[in-house]
Design a protein around this motif. Structure first.
Motif, PDB file in Angstrom:
ATOM      1  N   SER A  99      -1.758   2.757  -3.215  1.00 34.52           N
ATOM      2  CA  SER A  99      -3.070   2.263  -3.632  1.00 34.52           C
ATOM      3  C   SER A  99      -3.294   0.891  -3.015  1.00 34.52           C
ATOM      4  O   SER A  99      -2.414   0.344  -2.374  1.00 34.52           O
ATOM      5  N   ILE A 100      -4.484   0.353  -3.235  1.00 34.66           N
ATOM      6  CA  ILE A 100      -4.716  -1.045  -2.868  1.00 34.66           C
ATOM      7  C   ILE A 100      -3.941  -1.863  -3.901  1.00 34.66           C
ATOM      8  O   ILE A 100      -4.144  -1.672  -5.105  1.00 34.66           O
ATOM      9  N   VAL A 105       0.848  -1.195   0.000  1.00 33.02           N
ATOM     10  CA  VAL A 105       0.000   0.000   0.000  1.00 33.02           C
ATOM     11  C   VAL A 105       0.885   1.246   0.000  1.00 33.02           C
ATOM     12  O   VAL A 105       0.669   2.182  -0.765  1.00 33.02           O
TER      13      VAL A 105
END
Length: 102
Positions: free
Chosen positions: A46-47, A41
């Motif tokens: 981001s995911i 992450v």
């Protein structure tokens, strides 16, 4: 040595059992898996994987994302703040909850 912190998470017991079995097959502990997730992450900002579910209406999800980024509401001083995170996640959970029944 870096300072560490404890963070607790509530999990569905069946999903937990299934995930822990996968971690065991991979030869990692659940704690290592969570740390790997957090590292990714941070690195990707981001995911670090695609979030896909055929039963989630992507149009609704995109509308919710747009609402989160653009909607403002007055706070106690009369100025405007971004939409309350709790309200956003309630809306998201409702959307995801609908997908469980399709």
């Amino acid at each position: 040595m870096r300072k560490t912190e404890v963070y607790q998470v509530r999990l569905d017991s069946q999903e937990k059992k299934q995930a822990f079995a996968v971690f065991k097959q991979l030869g990692i502990t659940p704690a290592q898996a969570v740390r790997l997730f957090f590292k990714q992450v941070v690195l990707t900002k981001s995911i670090p994987f695609a979030i896909e579910n055929q039963s989630i209406n992507m149009e609704q999800l995109l509308k919710l994302r747009k609402m989160k980024s653009s909607t403002t509401q007055p706070n106690h001083n009369g100025t405007e703040n971004e939409l309350d995170d709790d309200a956003f996640f309630e809306e998201l959970n409702a959307l995801l909850g609908e997908s469980d029944h399709l």
